[in-house]
Design a protein around this motif. Structure first.
Motif, PDB file in Angstrom:
ATOM      1  N   PHE A 166       0.829  -1.209   0.000  1.00  0.00           N
ATOM      2  CA  PHE A 166       0.000   0.000   0.000  1.00  0.00           C
ATOM      3  C   PHE A 166       0.859   1.253   0.000  1.00  0.00           C
ATOM      4  O   PHE A 166       1.997   1.253   0.495  1.00  0.00           O
ATOM      5  CB  PHE A 166      -0.894   0.042   1.248  1.00  0.00           C
ATOM      6  N   PHE A 167       0.272   2.321  -0.549  1.00  0.00           N
ATOM      7  CA  PHE A 167       0.775   3.668  -0.354  1.00  0.00           C
ATOM      8  C   PHE A 167      -0.283   4.414   0.447  1.00  0.00           C
ATOM      9  O   PHE A 167      -1.458   4.443   0.062  1.00  0.00           O
ATOM     10  CB  PHE A 167       1.036   4.376  -1.686  1.00  0.00           C
ATOM     11  N   GLY A 168       0.134   5.014   1.567  1.00  0.00           N
ATOM     12  CA  GLY A 168      -0.815   5.695   2.433  1.00  0.00           C
ATOM     13  C   GLY A 168      -0.669   7.199   2.375  1.00  0.00           C
ATOM     14  O   GLY A 168       0.425   7.728   2.130  1.00  0.00           O
ATOM     15  N   THR A 169      -1.769   7.888   2.608  1.00  0.00           N
ATOM     16  CA  THR A 169      -1.772   9.344   2.709  1.00  0.00           C
ATOM     17  C   THR A 169      -2.496   9.730   3.987  1.00  0.00           C
ATOM     18  O   THR A 169      -3.638   9.317   4.201  1.00  0.00           O
ATOM     19  CB  THR A 169      -2.479   9.989   1.503  1.00  0.00           C
ATOM     20  N   PHE A 170      -1.808  10.508   4.830  1.00  0.00           N
ATOM     21  CA  PHE A 170      -2.346  10.922   6.121  1.00  0.00           C
ATOM     22  C   PHE A 170      -2.221  12.438   6.269  1.00  0.00           C
ATOM     23  O   PHE A 170      -1.488  13.095   5.517  1.00  0.00           O
ATOM     24  CB  PHE A 170      -1.572  10.262   7.268  1.00  0.00           C
ATOM     25  N   LEU A 171      -2.937  12.985   7.247  1.00  0.00           N
ATOM     26  CA  LEU A 171      -2.770  14.382   7.663  1.00  0.00           C
ATOM     27  C   LEU A 171      -2.198  14.402   9.069  1.00  0.00           C
ATOM     28  O   LEU A 171      -2.627  13.619   9.930  1.00  0.00           O
ATOM     29  CB  LEU A 171      -4.109  15.125   7.653  1.00  0.00           C
ATOM     30  N   ASP A 172      -1.229  15.290   9.294  1.00  0.00           N
ATOM     31  CA  ASP A 172      -0.746  15.427  10.669  1.00  0.00           C
ATOM     32  C   ASP A 172      -1.697  16.330  11.453  1.00  0.00           C
ATOM     33  O   ASP A 172      -2.695  16.828  10.920  1.00  0.00           O
ATOM     34  CB  ASP A 172       0.706  15.927  10.705  1.00  0.00           C
ATOM     35  N   ALA A 173      -1.386  16.567  12.732  1.00  0.00           N
ATOM     36  CA  ALA A 173      -2.289  17.337  13.597  1.00  0.00           C
ATOM     37  C   ALA A 173      -2.413  18.786  13.150  1.00  0.00           C
ATOM     38  O   ALA A 173      -3.384  19.472  13.523  1.00  0.00           O
ATOM     39  CB  ALA A 173      -1.807  17.267  15.042  1.00  0.00           C
ATOM     40  N   ASP A 174      -1.460  19.260  12.347  1.00  0.00           N
ATOM     41  CA  ASP A 174      -1.539  20.628  11.833  1.00  0.00           C
ATOM     42  C   ASP A 174      -2.249  20.698  10.483  1.00  0.00           C
ATOM     43  O   ASP A 174      -2.448  21.788   9.936  1.00  0.00           O
ATOM     44  CB  ASP A 174      -0.128  21.216  11.680  1.00  0.00           C
ATOM     45  N   GLY A 175      -2.591  19.510   9.937  1.00  0.00           N
ATOM     46  CA  GLY A 175      -3.333  19.481   8.678  1.00  0.00           C
ATOM     47  C   GLY A 175      -2.496  19.303   7.439  1.00  0.00           C
ATOM     48  O   GLY A 175      -2.996  19.493   6.325  1.00  0.00           O
ATOM     49  N   TYR A 176      -1.210  18.917   7.578  1.00  0.00           N
ATOM     50  CA  TYR A 176      -0.335  18.762   6.421  1.00  0.00           C
ATOM     51  C   TYR A 176      -0.112  17.279   6.113  1.00  0.00           C
ATOM     52  O   TYR A 176      -0.215  16.416   6.986  1.00  0.00           O
ATOM     53  CB  TYR A 176       0.993  19.482   6.655  1.00  0.00           C
ATOM     54  N   PHE A 177       0.252  16.989   4.857  1.00  0.00           N
ATOM     55  CA  PHE A 177       0.286  15.604   4.391  1.00  0.00           C
ATOM     56  C   PHE A 177       1.505  14.841   4.893  1.00  0.00           C
ATOM     57  O   PHE A 177       2.619  15.368   4.959  1.00  0.00           O
ATOM     58  CB  PHE A 177       0.281  15.562   2.856  1.00  0.00           C
ATOM     59  N   ILE A 178       1.249  13.576   5.202  1.00  0.00           N
ATOM     60  CA  ILE A 178       2.279  12.575   5.476  1.00  0.00           C
ATOM     61  C   ILE A 178       2.065  11.451   4.467  1.00  0.00           C
ATOM     62  O   ILE A 178       0.956  10.942   4.331  1.00  0.00           O
ATOM     63  CB  ILE A 178       2.157  11.990   6.894  1.00  0.00           C
ATOM     64  N   ASP A 179       3.109  11.081   3.741  1.00  0.00           N
ATOM     65  CA  ASP A 179       3.027   9.995   2.763  1.00  0.00           C
ATOM     66  C   ASP A 179       3.785   8.780   3.280  1.00  0.00           C
ATOM     67  O   ASP A 179       4.908   8.912   3.781  1.00  0.00           O
ATOM     68  CB  ASP A 179       3.596  10.443   1.424  1.00  0.00           C
ATOM     69  N   THR A 180       3.169   7.615   3.131  1.00  0.00           N
ATOM     70  CA  THR A 180       3.758   6.390   3.685  1.00  0.00           C
ATOM     71  C   THR A 180       3.812   5.282   2.641  1.00  0.00           C
ATOM     72  O   THR A 180       3.041   5.267   1.690  1.00  0.00           O
ATOM     73  CB  THR A 180       2.944   5.891   4.890  1.00  0.00           C
ATOM     74  N   VAL A 181       4.753   4.355   2.872  1.00  0.00           N
ATOM     75  CA  VAL A 181       4.883   3.167   2.040  1.00  0.00           C
ATOM     76  C   VAL A 181       4.775   1.955   2.952  1.00  0.00           C
ATOM     77  O   VAL A 181       5.452   1.889   3.983  1.00  0.00           O
ATOM     78  CB  VAL A 181       6.229   3.137   1.293  1.00  0.00           C
ATOM     79  N   HIS A 182       3.919   0.999   2.570  1.00  0.00           N
ATOM     80  CA  HIS A 182       3.676  -0.198   3.381  1.00  0.00           C
ATOM     81  C   HIS A 182       4.021  -1.420   2.541  1.00  0.00           C
ATOM     82  O   HIS A 182       3.212  -1.872   1.720  1.00  0.00           O
ATOM     83  CB  HIS A 182       2.207  -0.260   3.821  1.00  0.00           C
ATOM     84  N   PHE A 183       5.219  -1.958   2.730  1.00  0.00           N
ATOM     85  CA  PHE A 183       5.635  -3.118   1.966  1.00  0.00           C
ATOM     86  C   PHE A 183       4.886  -4.370   2.450  1.00  0.00           C
ATOM     87  O   PHE A 183       4.304  -4.373   3.543  1.00  0.00           O
ATOM     88  CB  PHE A 183       7.147  -3.295   2.055  1.00  0.00           C
ATOM     89  N   PRO A 184       4.867  -5.440   1.647  1.00  0.00           N
ATOM     90  CA  PRO A 184       4.005  -6.591   1.926  1.00  0.00           C
ATOM     91  C   PRO A 184       4.041  -7.135   3.357  1.00  0.00           C
ATOM     92  O   PRO A 184       2.973  -7.349   3.941  1.00  0.00           O
ATOM     93  CB  PRO A 184       4.479  -7.635   0.908  1.00  0.00           C
ATOM     94  N   PRO A 185       5.218  -7.367   3.979  1.00  0.00           N
ATOM     95  CA  PRO A 185       5.173  -7.917   5.339  1.00  0.00           C
ATOM     96  C   PRO A 185       4.456  -6.996   6.331  1.00  0.00           C
ATOM     97  O   PRO A 185       3.670  -7.444   7.162  1.00  0.00           O
ATOM     98  CB  PRO A 185       6.656  -8.086   5.698  1.00  0.00           C
ATOM     99  N   VAL A 186       4.729  -5.679   6.218  1.00  0.00           N
ATOM    100  CA  VAL A 186       4.086  -4.713   7.113  1.00  0.00           C
ATOM    101  C   VAL A 186       2.605  -4.588   6.785  1.00  0.00           C
ATOM    102  O   VAL A 186       1.755  -4.518   7.682  1.00  0.00           O
ATOM    103  CB  VAL A 186       4.780  -3.335   6.994  1.00  0.00           C
ATOM    104  N   ALA A 187       2.273  -4.578   5.497  1.00  0.00           N
ATOM    105  CA  ALA A 187       0.877  -4.460   5.083  1.00  0.00           C
ATOM    106  C   ALA A 187       0.042  -5.611   5.614  1.00  0.00           C
ATOM    107  O   ALA A 187      -1.115  -5.437   5.988  1.00  0.00           O
ATOM    108  CB  ALA A 187       0.787  -4.393   3.557  1.00  0.00           C
ATOM    109  N   ALA A 188       0.657  -6.800   5.664  1.00  0.00           N
ATOM    110  CA  ALA A 188      -0.066  -7.970   6.165  1.00  0.00           C
ATOM    111  C   ALA A 188      -0.199  -7.941   7.683  1.00  0.00           C
ATOM    112  O   ALA A 188      -1.243  -8.289   8.240  1.00  0.00           O
ATOM    113  CB  ALA A 188       0.645  -9.246   5.718  1.00  0.00           C
ATOM    114  N   LYS A 189       0.857  -7.503   8.370  1.00  0.00           N
ATOM    115  CA  LYS A 189       0.857  -7.533   9.834  1.00  0.00           C
ATOM    116  C   LYS A 189       0.122  -6.353  10.451  1.00  0.00           C
ATOM    117  O   LYS A 189      -0.504  -6.482  11.510  1.00  0.00           O
ATOM    118  CB  LYS A 189       2.311  -7.561  10.334  1.00  0.00           C
TER     119      LYS A 189
END
Length: 990
Positions: free
Chosen positions: A919-942
């Motif tokens: 997965f590729f994730g998109t989040f907002l921090d507490a100030d409202g700005y973007f955080i982009d994440t990468v979730h490779f298969p082992p992490v995505a499953a766990k």
């Protein structure tokens, strides 16, 4: 000999694929057959196109049935007969319910009519009507009067299946169609197991005692023939716009030059030469009417004030640009005209015209009224494996829990019972079978001949006649679609201009088509380079936002390339990364293969556009332009198995080998072509998208609040409504919940205050909204709850929704007290007169207890009624303690492990090269700005995503081309506080 053959286009009945039917016939020595699908002519053109390959002559007809009950068969003697059958069948398919009479109700002189023999039924046959005798009827025939009238009898051996498995499949399809258990499927809804194709001699042997029937049948088939041209050398679209081909060309030339000074202040020789070149080719290829029809459609659109975008390969044409079909200047971009039209091309050019989703139906209505022979194109909605598992699971009577397990694929096949295994076996077997006919996303046919010349039509709910075949079959017979599409991006632009005119009348009207100025605008350049494009057409997705950051694009040409680079094929081929390297670091360009660099200097030797496929196939692979375009078209997917495409592919490899090119290099270039050609845009298409992107970027740059309101009212774009509300807040908007005195159906803005529209309230009925607005518009604002309930007829349930969202906050009375008051009044209301408000009652003096509500309670009411809170979601966490780290800090923590909290915006699933989910994730921090994440298969499953909410993210900060992401190692969703509306209720003193 076979007058009643079905393919699987006898929907939820037949089981034989069209080409398979021909193969079976050839195998059984059958030289002629009648293709008579049940209430359908979907397969006719495909079977005729393929028939030469199997040396089988098909003739066309229809098996007219009420559900599974056969009424009669019509078989066309010639093309006129086929047209008559299509028109007659369509008359039933255009009704809400198909109700076939026992006999044709109109005269059909160019058709044969065959009735199934029924014992005891009287038949008064016309000269072109016959009685069909099935093998099982032969014994009864001996004792019937018809035994002495054999000249009116024919062989009727129905063909619906190939073998026993097909018959079993048929019964399952019939059970699905009847929505019943297989065990309860009535015999009347089934065919017979012996409805298979027998060898020709065996069938003749069964009728040995009545040979006249065989002769009559063969004579009937011999007297039937349909011919259609599949050579693709001519178009069967409407041939002339003015009904005079010479006049058409004079009109096209006049309109082209009339638009010259609208587009160019000082056109030069290059422009005039391009115009003359295009006009000559357009005329020579017979495409003049295609241009004029598109021009007429868009002239109507402009007269109605509709926004539109002309895109596709049509943007490569200066004639299209001057006719205002497109807004892309092909001279400025040096667009490859031969991608659009070349002397080798036999099919008309391709214009995709996008309209606002609110305007497209009116455009379609105009086309149907303006042009005589018009129809929408169908799509075949096929059985998908998981859906088939669910359908067949119900047919076999499996419990829902077992069906759910089968659809997940998480089971041990050896441990399944017999029924479950049968479900899987037959689900796989019917996967790809047509299930029902739908409507193409935007394809419209405008034909020279009546549409029924080629196909029957059905009438979907929108009320526009629709063919029974898809675009591939349509193109086979020379019918090429006009693409009239819809998108919300244009709706946002249109609505934004209206809102801006109202909120900023001093700046109205806006010239949203001043693209040349937009290309130089510093604010737009800033938004592009920093990927601050939420809400903007085609450039707002996480993937595009990251690509823009990596490329640091701040100009039009760069955006045009990025629009195509982002497509799946380029990225999957690995060339997107290489393109970024070569774009950012010029020294990397020398690593490109010299031949490819010379072919594509603008994109540094990387195939980015569809034109690049043609260029590489032509210059590197030695194919002619015609062969190269066939290769490019073949990559679209559906043509990939066609013989002509496979032949061109082989020619590519042969030419490279003969030219002495290394096999490894040839294979690598072919891999790149194959990996993305079906997904990549034509350059003109990308340029068209970029124009609309610039229009939305202009609105976002100068009128961010008004533009966000338009995004909200058009139900967003890539993201949910919540993010556009958040984006408005980040631009200084004062976001307010719906208000009785300020809100309307849609979201409105007054200054910088934005009132969410009533239509976004879940379960608030449209009639309630209309009643509120009508009363308020006629008699002014409401002063109190009493004033409201006396003027608006409303139920207590609907009123409760409005009170809970705090729509009566102008009363300065706590909403809990208002709810108490509303329910008390509902209990004393006089409901004997339905014309009075439910709350119309004599006022009673009483006092309500103090029932204060907190900001947190308001937030939970908002989540219930809007789907999201209007406050910062971090304030609703149970512990209240969050990480102090923010998105702005990550740049200084490269390669460090960090802990940061983010509110989930979206998660995009994808797969690794090894087909493992990530997965590729998109989040907002507490100030409202973007955080982009990468979730490779082992992490995505766990550590899977668990729905909306705030997540604690632990991972390593990574940077690539100035783009910051977190490679996630661990993730958990943080607990939300207990709903305060129901937590520890305190006793109320009465």
């Amino acid at each position: 000999m076979y007058l009643n053959c079905h393919t699987y286009y006898s929907l939820r009945y037949g089981t034989i694929q069209p080409e398979q039917l021909l193969a079976i016939a050839a195998k059984n020595g059958v030289q002629t057959l009648a293709l008579t699908d049940i209430n359908s002519t979907s397969a006719c053109m495909e079977v005729l196109r393929l028939s030469k390959k199997y040396e089988v002559k098909p003739v066309f007809g229809v098996d007219f049935r009420n559900r599974a009950t056969q009424e009669f068969i019509l078989i066309a003697k010639n093309n006129q007969g086929f047209k008559a059958i299509n028109a007659y069948l369509s008359s039933f398919l255009h009704e809400d319910e198909v109700n076939i009479p026992p006999r044709p109700t109109i005269d059909l002189p160019d058709c044969f009519v065959v009735y199934p023999y029924q014992k005891g039924k009287h038949f008064d046959l016309k000269p072109n009507e016959f009685l069909g005798i099935a093998p099982e009827d032969l014994n009864q025939l001996k004792f019937s009067k018809w035994n002495h009238l054999r000249s009116k009898l024919v062989v009727l051996q129905t063909v619906s299946f190939q073998h026993k498995k097909d018959f079993n499949t048929h019964r399952l399809l019939r059970a699905i169609d009847n929505n019943t258990l297989l065990s309860k499927l009535p015999q009347s809804e089934q065919g017979a197991e012996y409805h298979v194709m027998l060898p020709y001699q065996e069938l003749c042997a069964r009728y040995a005692e009545v040979p006249e029937l065989v002769d009559n049948t063969n004579t009937m088939l011999k007297n039937c023939k349909q011919t259609f041209d599949f050579s693709k050398t001519t178009s069967n679209n409407q041939q002339s716009y003015t009904h005079n081909i010479d006049l058409d060309f004079r009109l096209l030339k006049k309109l082209t030059y009339a638009g010259l000074y609208y587009r160019y202040k000082k056109p030069g020789k290059r422009v005039f030469d391009r115009i003359e070149k295009e006009l000559a080719i357009i005329n020579e290829k017979g495409f003049v009417s295609y241009f004029l029809i598109n021009w007429r459609i868009l002239k109507y659109a402009r007269s109605k004030g509709y926004f539109y975008v002309g895109r596709g390969s049509g943007a490569n044409s200066i004639v299209a640009y001057l006719l205002r079909i497109t807004d892309v200047d092909p001279v400025e971009l040096d667009l490859y005209f031969e991608r659009f039209i070349n002397l080798f091309r036999t099919n008309p050019p391709d214009f995709d015209i996008d309209f606002s989703w609110t305007d497209r139906d009116d455009i379609t209505q105009f086309i149907f009224k303006r042009f005589k022979h018009t129809a929408l194109i169908a799509v075949y909605n096929t059985f998908k494996f998981k859906a088939a598992v669910r359908e067949l699971g119900k047919v076999f009577g499996l419990p829902k829990a077992e069906i759910d397990v089968l659809t997940t694929g998480k089971f041990n096949l050896n441990q399944l019972d017999k029924l479950s295994k049968l479900v899987l076996t037959y689900s796989e077997y019917i996967q790809g079978f047509p299930n029902y006919l739908g409507i193409h996303a935007g394809g419209i046919l405008i034909s020279e001949q009546p549409i029924h010349t080629y196909t029957a039509t059905f009438m979907p709910p929108k009320g526009f006649a629709t063919t029974q075949f898809d675009m591939v079959v349509a193109e086979d017979v020379g019918l090429h679609k006009f693409d009239i599409l819809s998108q919300r991006g244009l709706g946002k632009i249109k609505d934004a201009t209206k809102i801006i005119a109202k909120n900023h009348p001093e700046n109205a009207p806006l010239d949203i088509h001043d693209i040349k100025r937009f290309k130089q605008d510093k604010r737009i350049k800033y938004l592009l380079k920093n990927a601050k494009a939420i809400g903007c057409f085609y450039v707002e997705s996480p993937a595009m936002r990251m690509l823009l950051k990596k490329l640091q694009v701040d100009n039009y040409l760069g955006l045009v390339a990025a629009s195509s680079v982002i497509r799946p094929g380029v990225s999957q081929s690995g060339m997107m990364r290489e393109y970024i390297f070569r774009y950012r670091y010029p020294e990397r360009r020398k690593e490109a293969h010299p031949v490819l660099l010379s072919i594509m200097p603008e994109t540094f030797g990387v195939m980015v556009y569809q034109e690049d496929v043609i260029k590489v196939a032509h210059h590197f692979g030695g194919l002619t332009l015609g062969e190269a375009d066939m290769l490019r078209r073949g990559m679209s997917g559906k043509f990939r198995s066609r013989e002509e495409f496979l032949k061109v592919k082989q020619q590519f490899f042969d030419n490279c080998k003969n030219d002495g090119k290394p096999e490894a290099l040839t294979a690598e270039i072919w891999r790149q072509i194959e990996s993305f050609a079906g997904y990549a845009f034509a350059k003109g298409h990308s340029a068209s998208y970029a124009v609309e992107s610039y229009q939305s970027l202009f609105l976002k740059a100068y009128y961010p609040l008004e533009y966000m309101v338009a995004c909200i009212n058009n139900f967003g774009g890539f993201y949910s409504t919540e993010l556009y509300v958040h984006e408005a807040r980040m631009h200084g908007g004062n976001i307010q919940a719906p208000c009785i005195n300020n809100s309307r159906t849609e979201t409105v803005i007054k200054g910088k205050t934005i009132y969410i529209g009533f239509m976004f309230l879940q379960h608030l009925e449209s009639k309630t909204i209309q009643s509120i607005l009508k009363e308020r518009d006629q008699n002014g604002a409401f002063s109190s709850l009493d004033d409201f309930t006396e003027r608006v007829l409303i139920s207590v349930e609907q009123l409760s929704i409005l009170i809970k969202i705090n729509a009566f906050r102008f009363t300065d009375t706590n909403k809990r007290e208002l709810l108490w008051e509303a329910h008390l009044k509902a209990g004393t209301a006089d409901v004997s007169n339905p014309n009075l408000s439910l709350f119309k009652a004599q006022r009673v003096n009483y006092s309500t207890p103090e029932l204060p509500s907190t900001a947190q309670e308001n937030a939970f009411d908002q989540i219930e009624l809007l789907g999201y809170p209007l406050c910062n979601p971090f304030k609703l966490l149970a512990g209240g303690l969050i990480s102090k780290l923010r998105a702005k800090h990550l740049e200084g923590l490269l390669e460090k492990t960090v802990v940061i909290d983010g509110y989930l915006v979206t998660a995009k699933p994808t797969k690794t090269s090894g087909r493992k989910p990530m997965f590729f994730g998109t989040f907002l921090d507490a100030d409202g700005y973007f955080i982009d994440t990468v979730h490779f298969p082992p992490v995505a499953a766990k550590y899977p995503f668990r729905g909306k909410g705030v997540y604690r993210i632990i991972g390593v900060v990574k940077e690539e081309f100035d783009c910051i992401t977190i490679e996630v190692a661990k993730m958990e969703r943080l607990a939300v506080m207990e709903d305060p509306r129901y937590a520890n209720p305190k006793p109320i003193a009465v």
